[in-house]
Enzyme design. Structure first.
Site, PDB file in Angstrom:
ATOM      1  N   GLU A 320       0.835  -1.201   0.000  1.00 37.55           N
ATOM      2  CA  GLU A 320       0.000   0.000   0.000  1.00 37.55           C
ATOM      3  C   GLU A 320       0.871   1.254   0.000  1.00 37.55           C
ATOM      4  O   GLU A 320       0.475   2.304  -0.493  1.00 37.55           O
ATOM      5  CB  GLU A 320      -0.953  -0.005   1.220  1.00 37.55           C
ATOM      6  CG  GLU A 320      -2.154   0.896   1.030  1.00 37.55           C
ATOM      7  CD  GLU A 320      -3.242   0.664   2.058  1.00 37.55           C
ATOM      8  OE1 GLU A 320      -4.404   0.483   1.669  1.00 37.55           O
ATOM      9  OE2 GLU A 320      -2.937   0.680   3.266  1.00 37.55           O
ATOM     10  N   HIS A 349       7.004 -27.373   1.806  1.00 40.07           N
ATOM     11  CA  HIS A 349       6.132 -28.462   1.357  1.00 40.07           C
ATOM     12  C   HIS A 349       5.006 -27.921   0.492  1.00 40.07           C
ATOM     13  O   HIS A 349       3.996 -28.578   0.297  1.00 40.07           O
ATOM     14  CB  HIS A 349       5.593 -29.212   2.573  1.00 40.07           C
ATOM     15  CG  HIS A 349       6.706 -29.740   3.426  1.00 40.07           C
ATOM     16  ND1 HIS A 349       7.256 -30.978   3.227  1.00 40.07           N
ATOM     17  CD2 HIS A 349       7.411 -29.157   4.417  1.00 40.07           C
ATOM     18  CE1 HIS A 349       8.243 -31.154   4.099  1.00 40.07           C
ATOM     19  NE2 HIS A 349       8.366 -30.065   4.825  1.00 40.07           N
ATOM     20  N   LYS A 454     -13.834   1.193  -3.518  1.00 40.40           N
ATOM     21  CA  LYS A 454     -14.860   1.548  -2.533  1.00 40.40           C
ATOM     22  C   LYS A 454     -16.040   2.244  -3.213  1.00 40.40           C
ATOM     23  O   LYS A 454     -17.190   1.953  -2.917  1.00 40.40           O
ATOM     24  CB  LYS A 454     -14.269   2.490  -1.472  1.00 40.40           C
ATOM     25  CG  LYS A 454     -13.358   1.800  -0.490  1.00 40.40           C
ATOM     26  CD  LYS A 454     -12.991   2.760   0.630  1.00 40.40           C
ATOM     27  CE  LYS A 454     -11.784   2.246   1.376  1.00 40.40           C
ATOM     28  NZ  LYS A 454     -11.199   3.244   2.264  1.00 40.40           N
TER      29      LYS A 454
HETATM   30  O1  LIG Z   1      -8.823   2.489   9.969  1.00 38.01           O
HETATM   31  P1  LIG Z   1      -9.764   2.708   8.843  1.00 38.01           P
HETATM   32  O2  LIG Z   1     -10.004   4.155   8.570  1.00 38.01           O
HETATM   33  O3  LIG Z   1     -11.042   1.950   9.078  1.00 38.01           O
HETATM   34  O4  LIG Z   1      -9.104   2.154   7.554  1.00 38.01           O
HETATM   35  C1  LIG Z   1      -8.807   0.814   7.364  1.00 38.01           C
HETATM   36  C2  LIG Z   1      -8.019   0.623   6.080  1.00 38.01           C
HETATM   37  O5  LIG Z   1      -8.843   0.935   4.985  1.00 38.01           O
HETATM   38  C3  LIG Z   1      -8.424   1.695   3.904  1.00 38.01           C
HETATM   39  O6  LIG Z   1      -9.074   1.275   2.781  1.00 38.01           O
HETATM   40  C4  LIG Z   1      -6.972   1.924   3.673  1.00 38.01           C
HETATM   41  O7  LIG Z   1      -6.559   1.584   2.396  1.00 38.01           O
HETATM   42  C5  LIG Z   1      -6.091   1.286   4.701  1.00 38.01           C
HETATM   43  O8  LIG Z   1      -4.867   1.962   4.706  1.00 38.01           O
HETATM   44  C6  LIG Z   1      -6.711   1.355   6.057  1.00 38.01           C
HETATM   45  O9  LIG Z   1      -5.835   0.805   7.004  1.00 38.01           O
END
Ligand SMILES: O=P(O)(O)OC[C@H]1O[C@H](O)[C@H](O)[C@@H](O)[C@@H]1O
Length: 529
Positions: A320, A349, A454
């Protein structure tokens, strides 16, 4: 692979109890000196970052994970206080939970359920698995995780908790406070609490950014406690703030030692002389192995069960951070290094066959742990030989077998698995990733590519609602995916509509029935009325 080359390149630090061997990376003699200008620039970038510069320009944020283990370094008194106060609050809260002064209405807390994903789960999972029941001690509280929106995965964990749910402390972790998977896990858990006649607010804790959606819920519902997560700590570097420290402390893990291990590594990896800086050596090896372009994958092979999750943790930290389309100047570079691995000798293995004989598109990082087990002695599985001897034998044997076939490897050796050594390893890789990002000129601290998926998921959810409404309104009329797409005026999304219909039909609660017809694309779907 001569002893002389090994001797001249071996980095070892007795105080840390850590060594790094890069002798099996056959870089030419002038490589290290040739990289000096880039490396010195990387050190300068790193010093600026540690000094509070906006090291994440896209998001206009400081990058402060190094301050977490030495608050003195934080650029303002406010930040210093925030770090030390939070650490103190974690310790006070944990001590009270352990003593039973903070308890569930049904009695002492016995279990912890962590709900989080990505950086809000991977570090806590790594630490919980690596350091649980360490040195033969029992964990103070048992920790389990929801790290997805998979309903069956949640049911599995809840079933394990069973009637102990009433003595479960639930920690919802989300930096942004708006991550859908985490929100769903929270809502599902709340519903189960309700069904069991429990008041979830008395057992829920939030770790999140101040004022986030999650924070607002925690405040409005009067949750047991809230701990901060700051915008200057990235999710994937958040293990040593409340995200990782709170669950670890509750489990009974010595968080001060993790922090001390990381701080000691930070000191060493600030050194400007390459030979004294294991993170710089690591970053340069990545650069050499992958031509500074990610042309080879990083296979991480710890020969220790407790480090099983390290490669999974590194997948996020490395991929990332380094997997970026654009460099800092805006050029398309499509950078990154792919990371995978589980543990040795188990993987011997499984896929080591390909590593030795198949496509040569990787370099290995072996992680060796010298101390076999808590007890000083081990039984002999063959005359004069222990299981631990075999573990080392398999590691050294595999390493040689790979070298023979021109498969390159790095070896990191630590004395033992401990809060201190794990803190060091985390800090070592955080620094190596940061330095490497400077070497190749990218921003390691944002993740713009994550948003596309997303957004697309959001539009699928919206489509699902439309599909369900259309079927309902049609009162049992049958549709194929194509006729429904026409009805919705979205022929270009027929494939998506088909996928959603199949999912609905597989879940009786959605009250959509499928009639199988031939060819398969003539199958129909209708609302059950
Ligand atoms: O901690 P949060 O805001 O819930 O994010 C959780 C995760 O989701 C995102 O999509 C990011 O890509 C991550 O870097 C992050 O750790």
């Amino acid at each position: 692979m001569t002893w002389d080359r090994f001797k001249s390149l071996y980095y070892t630090n007795a105080r840390l109890g850590l060594s790094l061997d890069i002798s099996r990376m056959p870089f030419p003699e002038d490589f290290l000196t040739g990289m000096q200008p880039k490396l010195q620039q990387a050190f300068a970038d790193m010093a600026a970052l540690e000094g509070g510069a906006i090291a994440n320009p896209d998001e206009k944020r400081m990058v402060g994970h190094y301050w977490l283990r030495n608050a003195e370094l934080a650029p303002t008194p406010e930040l210093r206080t925030a770090i030390t106060d939070t650490l103190e609050a974690i310790k006070v809260f944990t001590a009270k939970v352990h003593k039973g002064e903070i308890a569930a209405p049904a009695g002492k807390f016995k279990e912890v359920l962590v709900i989080g994903i990505g950086g809000s789960a991977l570090g806590p999972q790594l630490v919980s698995h690596a350091l649980g029941r360490i040195k033969g001690n029992r964990d103070k509280l048992r920790v389990s995780f929801f790290d997805n929106t998979d309903p069956d995965g949640m049911d599995y964990v809840l079933k394990e908790l069973g009637s102990r749910l009433k003595q479960t402390l639930v920690i919802v972790i989300s930096k942004s406070g708006g991550t859908a998977e985490t929100r769903n896990g929270m809502l599902e858990t709340q519903a189960v609490f309700k069904a069991a006649g429990l008041d979830h607010a008395k057992q829920f804790v939030a770790v999140t950014g101040e004022g986030s959606k999650l924070d607002q819920v925690a405040v409005a519902e009067g949750w047991l406690a809230r701990f901060p997560m700051w915008d200057w700590v990235g999710g994937r570097t958040s293990e040593l703030c409340a995200v990782g420290l709170l669950p670890a402390a509750l489990q009974g893990i010595k968080i001060d030692q993790m922090l001390a291990g990381a701080a000691a590594m930070d000191e060493v990896t600030r050194k400007k002389s390459l030979r004294d800086n294991p993170a710089a050596l690591l970053a340069l090896m990545w650069y050499w192995a992958t031509d500074g372009k990610g042309t080879k994958d990083m296979v991480v092979l710890p020969y220790k069960d407790r480090f099983l999750l390290f490669s999974r943790y590194l997948q996020q930290l490395v991929m990332e951070s380094l997997g970026k389309e654009l460099d800092l100047a805006g050029n398309v570079v499509n950078q990154g290094i792919a990371v995978y691995g589980n543990k040795g000798s188990t993987d011997q293995h499984a896929y080591v066959q390909q590593l030795r004989e198949g496509v040569n598109n990787f370099f290995v990082t072996f992680i060796e742990v010298l101390k076999d087990r808590v007890a000083d002695d081990s039984m002999e599985v063959e005359p004069g030989v222990t299981s631990g001897d075999f573990l080392q034998g398999f590691f050294l044997g595999t390493r040689d077998a790979l070298s023979e076939k021109n498969r390159h490897s790095i070896t990191i050796t630590v004395n033992e698995v401990s809060p201190r050594s794990l803190g060091q390893l985390i800090a070592l890789y955080e620094r190596a990733v940061g330095l490497y990002a400077s070497l190749v000129g990218i921003n390691a601290y944002h993740q713009p590519g994550v948003e596309a998926g997303k957004k697309a998921a959001g539009s699928v959810i919206a489509l699902k609602l439309k599909i369900a409404a259309a079927l309902q309104a049609a009162q049992g009329r049958e549709f194929t995916a194509e006729t429904l797409a026409a009805q919705l005026n979205q022929p270009e999304r027929t494939e998506l509509i088909f996928k959603v219909l199949e999912h609905l039909a597989a879940n009786p609660g959605s009250k959509v029935v499928k009639t199988v017809r031939k060819p398969w694309s003539d199958s129909t779907y209708a609302a059950k009325i």
